[in-house]
Design a protein around this motif. Structure first.
Motif, short mmCIF file in Angstrom:
data_model
loop_
_atom_site.label_atom_id
_atom_site.label_comp_id
_atom_site.label_asym_id
_atom_site.label_seq_id
_atom_site.Cartn_x
_atom_site.Cartn_y
_atom_site.Cartn_z
N LEU A 101 72.38 -35.69 15.73
CA LEU A 101 71.27 -35.22 14.91
C LEU A 101 71.00 -36.17 13.75
N LEU A 102 72.05 -36.60 13.05
CA LEU A 102 71.85 -37.51 11.93
C LEU A 102 71.39 -38.89 12.41
N GLY A 103 71.89 -39.32 13.58
CA GLY A 103 71.43 -40.59 14.14
C GLY A 103 69.94 -40.55 14.43
N LEU A 104 69.48 -39.46 15.03
CA LEU A 104 68.06 -39.31 15.35
C LEU A 104 67.22 -39.25 14.07
N ALA A 105 67.68 -38.46 13.08
CA ALA A 105 66.94 -38.32 11.82
C ALA A 105 66.85 -39.65 11.08
N THR A 106 67.93 -40.43 11.12
CA THR A 106 67.92 -41.74 10.45
C THR A 106 66.99 -42.70 11.18
N TYR A 107 67.04 -42.69 12.50
CA TYR A 107 66.20 -43.59 13.30
C TYR A 107 64.72 -43.30 13.09
N GLU A 108 64.36 -42.01 13.03
CA GLU A 108 62.95 -41.64 12.90
C GLU A 108 62.50 -41.52 11.44
N GLY A 109 63.42 -41.64 10.50
CA GLY A 109 63.04 -41.69 9.09
C GLY A 109 62.88 -40.36 8.40
N TRP A 110 63.37 -39.27 8.96
CA TRP A 110 63.24 -37.98 8.28
C TRP A 110 64.58 -37.43 7.78
N VAL A 111 65.55 -38.32 7.60
CA VAL A 111 66.84 -37.90 7.06
C VAL A 111 66.69 -37.60 5.57
N THR A 112 67.31 -36.51 5.10
CA THR A 112 67.25 -36.09 3.70
C THR A 112 68.64 -35.71 3.22
N LEU A 113 68.80 -35.61 1.90
CA LEU A 113 70.09 -35.19 1.35
C LEU A 113 70.49 -33.79 1.81
N PRO A 114 69.57 -32.80 1.85
CA PRO A 114 69.98 -31.48 2.36
C PRO A 114 70.45 -31.52 3.81
N LEU A 115 69.80 -32.36 4.65
CA LEU A 115 70.23 -32.47 6.04
C LEU A 115 71.62 -33.07 6.13
N ILE A 116 71.89 -34.11 5.35
CA ILE A 116 73.23 -34.72 5.34
C ILE A 116 74.26 -33.70 4.89
N LEU A 117 73.91 -32.91 3.87
CA LEU A 117 74.83 -31.88 3.37
C LEU A 117 75.10 -30.83 4.44
N LEU A 118 74.06 -30.45 5.18
CA LEU A 118 74.22 -29.45 6.24
C LEU A 118 75.14 -29.96 7.35
N VAL A 119 74.94 -31.21 7.75
CA VAL A 119 75.80 -31.78 8.79
C VAL A 119 77.23 -31.95 8.28
N ALA A 120 77.38 -32.25 6.99
CA ALA A 120 78.72 -32.36 6.42
C ALA A 120 79.46 -31.02 6.52
N VAL A 121 78.74 -29.91 6.29
CA VAL A 121 79.35 -28.59 6.45
C VAL A 121 79.73 -28.34 7.91
N LEU A 122 78.85 -28.74 8.85
CA LEU A 122 79.14 -28.60 10.27
C LEU A 122 80.38 -29.39 10.66
N VAL A 123 80.47 -30.63 10.16
CA VAL A 123 81.64 -31.46 10.44
C VAL A 123 82.91 -30.81 9.90
N GLY A 124 82.84 -30.29 8.67
CA GLY A 124 84.01 -29.64 8.09
C GLY A 124 84.43 -28.41 8.88
N THR A 125 83.47 -27.63 9.35
CA THR A 125 83.79 -26.43 10.14
C THR A 125 84.42 -26.80 11.47
N ALA A 126 83.84 -27.78 12.16
CA ALA A 126 84.39 -28.21 13.44
C ALA A 126 85.80 -28.76 13.27
N ARG A 127 86.01 -29.55 12.22
CA ARG A 127 87.34 -30.11 11.97
C ARG A 127 88.35 -29.02 11.64
N ALA A 128 87.91 -27.95 10.98
CA ALA A 128 88.83 -26.87 10.62
C ALA A 128 89.49 -26.27 11.85
N PHE A 129 88.73 -26.16 12.95
CA PHE A 129 89.29 -25.62 14.19
C PHE A 129 89.91 -26.72 15.06
#
Length: 441
Positions: A101-129
């Motif tokens: 998702l972040l790769g696509l957003a960066t490639y197409e130019g619509w990446v934002t700080l809230p999106l990065i923060l959201l994916v960071a939460v997803l990464v943290g949750t996945a890593r927790a398990f």
């Protein structure tokens, strides 16, 4: 494989798949983490300035840490009561989605700080398990007599990925920002494929006699009552939490050393080289004696290397980068020694039915020292400046290590890795951790 002894862990196909998957997953995870920080800093600096961008780095670290903090009791229990392979597979799939998702957003130019923060939460949750299940799975894939070498290999693979990953991410970002995320997604996918090749594995029977919440508390009680485990886990928590030099690499690369994203790759690669050389050394000459003292010395060296790195801000430009790379090289070597000893001892002296819960607590402290350390370093850098934050952190790590060596003599007295049920016959001169517990009670 002909050169390997019959009981070598790499003789077992499931363990080979596990090891490849673990390396790929950790490479992808830590490569993605450095890119999250670098991209966040660049976006935030344009509108918030250096101090505001440093605080944003802290928020990214916090977003990855909080899911681990709140979910740790649950994730450890899940790893001890459900198929660890399925847990790892599902979380790897989530990580593929997040990186993609972040790769696509960066490639197409619509990446934002809230999106990065959201994916960071997803990464943290996945890593927790993912972390407790991944770590507890390794001992289920080899015979008991092979377990010490399997755990050592798993530890070296994991730590190598933790330190090589940021270098990989930094170089990939310098080539193409979206490509760094695509590379992480591809590595997560390879890890998922490796885990799909592992068949059913033995696991300790589920305890259905008591309430799950009571069993979750058991993991914390087990660590709290075992002074050796408590000492080794909390040493990493406090020492590395303070000495978070790598969290501020984007600031040093852009605003202090002025070396840009390619220079960030060099800086991130230096600890990787140190860790890789140390891992290579252990593969030929595994540590056998005075493991506790060597771990303490390694953490002190880690703190000293952090201080030297911080002081490069005061050196001439042509010398600063060389000293920075050298200090980070030493930092990687010492970090590998510390984690190699600590993770091997924790795994070897924890029963299988508790490995998920103890592993989740160990992961929480590692994450606290990394992600929460990033938050602490970012916020402290915003308050007193990045240079002072790094130097103070390195000094704090040294002070914590000296204090722990006095408060927990179990660490200093740990002579070998061998648990009592698989110690070599006649090895009476080496004091194992179980003997340390007897001599200190």
């Amino acid at each position: 494989m002909a050169l390997l002894s019959p009981d070598h862990p790499l003789r077992f196909a499931s363990f080979r798949s596990y090891l490849i998957g673990r390396v790929c997953a950790v490479l992808a995870q830590y490569g993605m983490m450095i890119v999250l920080g670098w991209q966040t800093y660049n976006i935030a600096r344009e509108t918030m300035g250096t101090q505001g961008a440093a605080a944003q780095l802290g928020l990214i670290g916090l977003a990855q840490f909080l899911p681990l903090f709140f979910l740790t009791p649950v994730t450890g229990w899940v790893a001890d009561h459900f198929d660890r392979r399925k847990i790892v597979r599902f979380t790897l799939l989530l990580l593929v989605v997040g990186a993609g998702l972040l790769g696509l957003a960066t490639y197409e130019g619509w990446v934002t700080l809230p999106l990065i923060l959201l994916v960071a939460v997803l990464v943290g949750t996945a890593r927790a398990f993912n972390g407790p299940a991944f770590g507890a799975l390794a001992p289920n894939l080899v015979p008991k007599a092979t377990l010490p070498r399997a755990i050592a290999l798993s530890s070296v693979a994991g730590q190598s990925g933790m330190i090589i990953g940021p270098a990989m991410g930094g170089y990939a970002y310098a080539i193409a920002p979206w490509g760094a995320y695509a590379l992480s997604a591809a590595l997560f996918a390879v890890a998922l494929l490796c885990m799909l090749t592992i068949g059913p594995v033995p696991q300790a029977p589920r305890d259905t006699s008591r309430h799950p919440i009571r069993q979750m508390i058991d993991g914390l009680s087990y660590v709290r009552q075992n002074r050796f485990l408590l000492a080794t886990i909390t040493l990493d928590l406090f020492a590395v939490l303070l000495a978070g030099a790598t969290a501020l690499l984007p600031i040093y690369a852009r605003d202090i050393l002025h070396v840009g994203s390619r220079g960030l790759g060099h800086l991130a690669a230096a600890p990787a080289v140190g860790a890789g050389l140390t891992a290579l050394w252990f593969s030929f000459r595994p540590m056998q004696r005075e493991v506790g003292v060597k771990m303490l010395i390694a953490v002190i060296v880690f703190g000293l290397a952090t201080i030297v790195f911080g002081l490069t801000a005061f050196l001439p430009h042509d010398l600063a980068m060389e000293v920075a790379l050298g200090s980070l090289l030493v930092l990687g070597c010492s970090d590998m020694v510390s984690v190699y000893v600590r993770s091997s001892l924790i795994q070897l002296h924890t029963p299988d039915e508790m490995r998920g819960r103890v592993g989740s607590l160990s992961q929480l402290t590692i994450s606290a020292s990394n992600e929460l350390g990033e938050a602490e370093s970012g916020f402290l850098a915003a308050l007193i400046g990045p240079v002072a934050a790094i130097i103070a952190g390195g000094a704090g790590a040294i002070i914590i290590t000296l204090a722990w060596s006095r408060l927990f003599p179990e660490i200093r007295l740990a002579r070998s890795f061998d648990p009592p049920d698989i110690r070599p016959t006649g090895a009476t001169h080496a004091i194992s951790v179980s003997q340390v517990k007897e001599t200190t009670t």
